[in-house]
Design an enzyme around this catalytic site. Structure first.
Site, PDB file in Angstrom:
ATOM      1  CE  LYS A  83      -5.989  -8.144  -2.165  1.00 53.31           C
ATOM      2  NZ  LYS A  83      -5.777  -7.659  -0.802  1.00 53.31           N
ATOM      3  CE  LYS A 105      -4.445  -1.396   1.677  1.00 52.80           C
ATOM      4  NZ  LYS A 105      -5.540  -1.124   2.583  1.00 52.80           N
ATOM      5  CE  LYS A 124     -12.246  -2.643   0.235  1.00 54.96           C
ATOM      6  NZ  LYS A 124     -13.170  -3.161   1.125  1.00 54.96           N
TER       7      LYS A 124
HETATM    8  P1  TYM Z   1     -10.322  -5.553   3.468  1.00 50.69           P
HETATM    9  O1  TYM Z   1     -11.292  -4.452   3.695  1.00 50.69           O
HETATM   10  O2  TYM Z   1      -9.225  -5.337   2.495  1.00 50.69           O
HETATM   11  O3  TYM Z   1     -11.063  -6.861   3.027  1.00 50.69           O
HETATM   12  C1  TYM Z   1     -12.159  -7.332   3.773  1.00 50.69           C
HETATM   13  C2  TYM Z   1     -12.179  -8.859   3.755  1.00 50.69           C
HETATM   14  O4  TYM Z   1     -12.284  -9.360   2.428  1.00 50.69           O
HETATM   15  C3  TYM Z   1     -11.214 -10.271   2.159  1.00 50.69           C
HETATM   16  N1  TYM Z   1     -10.790 -10.086   0.770  1.00 50.69           N
HETATM   17  C4  TYM Z   1     -10.663 -11.074  -0.120  1.00 50.69           C
HETATM   18  N2  TYM Z   1     -10.861 -12.401  -0.024  1.00 50.69           N
HETATM   19  C5  TYM Z   1     -10.657 -13.149  -1.129  1.00 50.69           C
HETATM   20  N3  TYM Z   1     -10.254 -12.630  -2.329  1.00 50.69           N
HETATM   21  C6  TYM Z   1     -10.030 -11.304  -2.463  1.00 50.69           C
HETATM   22  N4  TYM Z   1      -9.651 -10.805  -3.631  1.00 50.69           N
HETATM   23  C7  TYM Z   1     -10.240 -10.464  -1.323  1.00 50.69           C
HETATM   24  N5  TYM Z   1     -10.128  -9.120  -1.114  1.00 50.69           N
HETATM   25  C8  TYM Z   1     -10.460  -8.921   0.161  1.00 50.69           C
HETATM   26  C9  TYM Z   1     -10.117  -9.881   3.133  1.00 50.69           C
HETATM   27  O5  TYM Z   1      -9.240 -10.955   3.386  1.00 50.69           O
HETATM   28  C10 TYM Z   1     -10.912  -9.492   4.352  1.00 50.69           C
HETATM   29  O6  TYM Z   1     -11.286 -10.619   5.089  1.00 50.69           O
HETATM   30  N6  TYM Z   1      -7.316  -5.430   7.395  1.00 50.69           N
HETATM   31  C11 TYM Z   1      -8.627  -5.828   6.968  1.00 50.69           C
HETATM   32  C12 TYM Z   1      -9.763  -5.203   7.726  1.00 50.69           C
HETATM   33  C13 TYM Z   1      -9.747  -5.395   9.202  1.00 50.69           C
HETATM   34  C14 TYM Z   1     -10.002  -6.615   9.891  1.00 50.69           C
HETATM   35  C15 TYM Z   1      -9.927  -6.286  11.265  1.00 50.69           C
HETATM   36  C16 TYM Z   1     -10.269  -7.914   9.477  1.00 50.69           C
HETATM   37  C17 TYM Z   1      -9.527  -4.437  10.126  1.00 50.69           C
HETATM   38  N7  TYM Z   1      -9.647  -4.975  11.379  1.00 50.69           N
HETATM   39  C18 TYM Z   1     -10.128  -7.264  12.260  1.00 50.69           C
HETATM   40  C19 TYM Z   1     -10.459  -8.877  10.459  1.00 50.69           C
HETATM   41  C20 TYM Z   1     -10.377  -8.549  11.830  1.00 50.69           C
HETATM   42  C21 TYM Z   1      -8.771  -5.415   5.510  1.00 50.69           C
HETATM   43  O7  TYM Z   1      -8.129  -4.513   5.030  1.00 50.69           O
HETATM   44  O8  TYM Z   1      -9.717  -6.043   4.860  1.00 50.69           O
END
Ligand code: TYM
Length: 342
Positions: free
Chosen positions: A205, A121, A208
């Site tokens: 991947k 990032k 968004k």
């Molecule tokens: P974020 O917002 O990027 O993504 C949210 C969730 O979606 C999953 N994900 C995917 N799974 C499969 N294929 C993909 N292409 C894909 N893109 C996203 C992510 O693995 C995630 O589960 N750091 C986290 C947010 C967060 C969080 C937490 C998660 C903050 N605090 C506490 C769990 C527990 C994040 O950026 O997710």
């Protein structure tokens, strides 16, 4: 279920998503389907929209509240039931931030320097990245541990952050001599959709932040858009092989097979055994049909929910009250252990 013998509290599920941009098929298949599954397991579930994480990158403040409503609406449209699970905004529960500070003093610089998401990032110019982007995974650990969550349903890309959460929990308990105070949270990464790739590039991947909307299926896309994106998805001229071992280096083909399997709730092996020998001219329409069948009800429910912001606010307010009821006593005890006033 959890491997820490000394932790004897309840089983709890916590997960979260960033409200930056609409949610997509990767979020749905990688995480949301498992959130819904775990909701039925009898464990207490906490599903937050991580708006505090969202400000680690430049953001439009005026749009953030609506994005939080939108993410929460997508959770519910995907099957999260706000009567069963607490759905709330991270910033509405101050204990997340309080615990994050304490954990910043527990985590080691070297641990954070290994985090690959920061490197991705921050890009080339990491000197200009916010400090918050660097300590992002510490706030994530606080999100999880302020509920003493035992299981965290996420996609594969979050594995490293989950390992860090375990390290922080273990180090806190060692430093403050309180073994068993926190569980060591287990990542829950299950199913055929734990890593959904871009429809335009099978080595990236689905995300968004990809500038091309054709690279992803958004949970708000209508049936025609879903079908069009699948039709335009990058593939190769070869037919699907008869077995997964014969797939070779065909990331785009493998991705579409994985998406089909995840939507169907089966496995890539089973999809290959059904479609082996067929070309994409035959497979893509079947995939589009399945995707529309699964995702159209989600898009319709999402549209209904975002048209009623007052209802979303009511859900988020109630969810935050439930979350605070668990998080406040935990942070109180943590502060006492650390030696803080009040
Ligand atoms: P974020 O917002 O990027 O993504 C949210 C969730 O979606 C999953 N994900 C995917 N799974 C499969 N294929 C993909 N292409 C894909 N893109 C996203 C992510 O693995 C995630 O589960 N750091 C986290 C947010 C967060 C969080 C937490 C998660 C903050 N605090 C506490 C769990 C527990 C994040 O950026 O997710």
């Amino acid at each position: 279920m959890t491997d820490i013998q000394t932790y004897s509290g309840p089983q709890r599920i916590l997960s979260g998503m960033q409200p930056t941009g609409g949610l997509h098929l990767g979020n749905y298949l990688g995480a949301l389907v498992n959130w819904v599954k775990l909701q039925e397991s009898g464990a207490e579930c906490f599903y937050c929209v991580v708006d505090m994480h969202a400000i680690t990158m430049p953001h439009a403040a005026a749009e953030l509240p609506d994005k939080v409503r939108g993410a929460a609406a997508a959770y519910i449209a995907s099957g999260v039931d706000p009567e069963k699970s607490a759905v709330f905004a991270q910033s509405a529960v101050p204990a997340h931030a309080e615990l994050a500070w304490i954990f910043q003093c527990v985590a080691r610089l070297g641990w954070l320097e290994r985090m690959t998401q920061f490197k991705d990032k921050a890009g080339k110019d990491k000197e200009r990245a916010s400090v918050g982007l660097f300590t992002y995974p510490v706030l994530q650990a606080a999100d999880i541990l302020v509920y003493k969550a035992t299981h965290v349903p996420v996609g594969e890309d979050q594995k490293q952050h989950l390992e860090l959460s375990r390290d922080i929990a273990a180090r806190f308990m060692r430093d403050y001599d309180c073994e068993g105070f926190f569980p060591l949270p287990d990542p829950y990464i299950q199913g055929a959709g734990t890593r959904i790739m871009s429809l335009k590039d099978g080595s990236k991947k689905m995300s968004k932040s990809d500038p091309s909307d054709l690279s992803r299926i958004n949970l708000s896309d209508d049936a025609d858009t879903i079908a069009r994106k699948i039709k335009k998805a990058k593939t190769d001229p070869e037919p699907l092989p008869g077995s997964l071992e014969d797939m070779g280096d065909r990331p785009e083909a493998l991705n579409l097979v994985g998406i089909y399997a995840a939507l169907e709730g089966s496995t890539a092996e089973k999809v290959i055994s059904e479609f082996g020998g067929q070309g994409f001219g035959a497979f893509k329409p079947k995939l589009a049909e399945l995707a529309v069948e699964r995702l159209s009800p989600v898009a319709n429910e999402y549209a209904r929910l975002i048209a009623d912001p007052a209802e979303m606010d009511r859900i988020l307010t109630k969810g935050a009250e439930r979350a605070r009821a668990i998080a406040d006593p935990v942070i109180k005890e943590v502060k006492a252990r650390v030696g803080f006033w009040g």
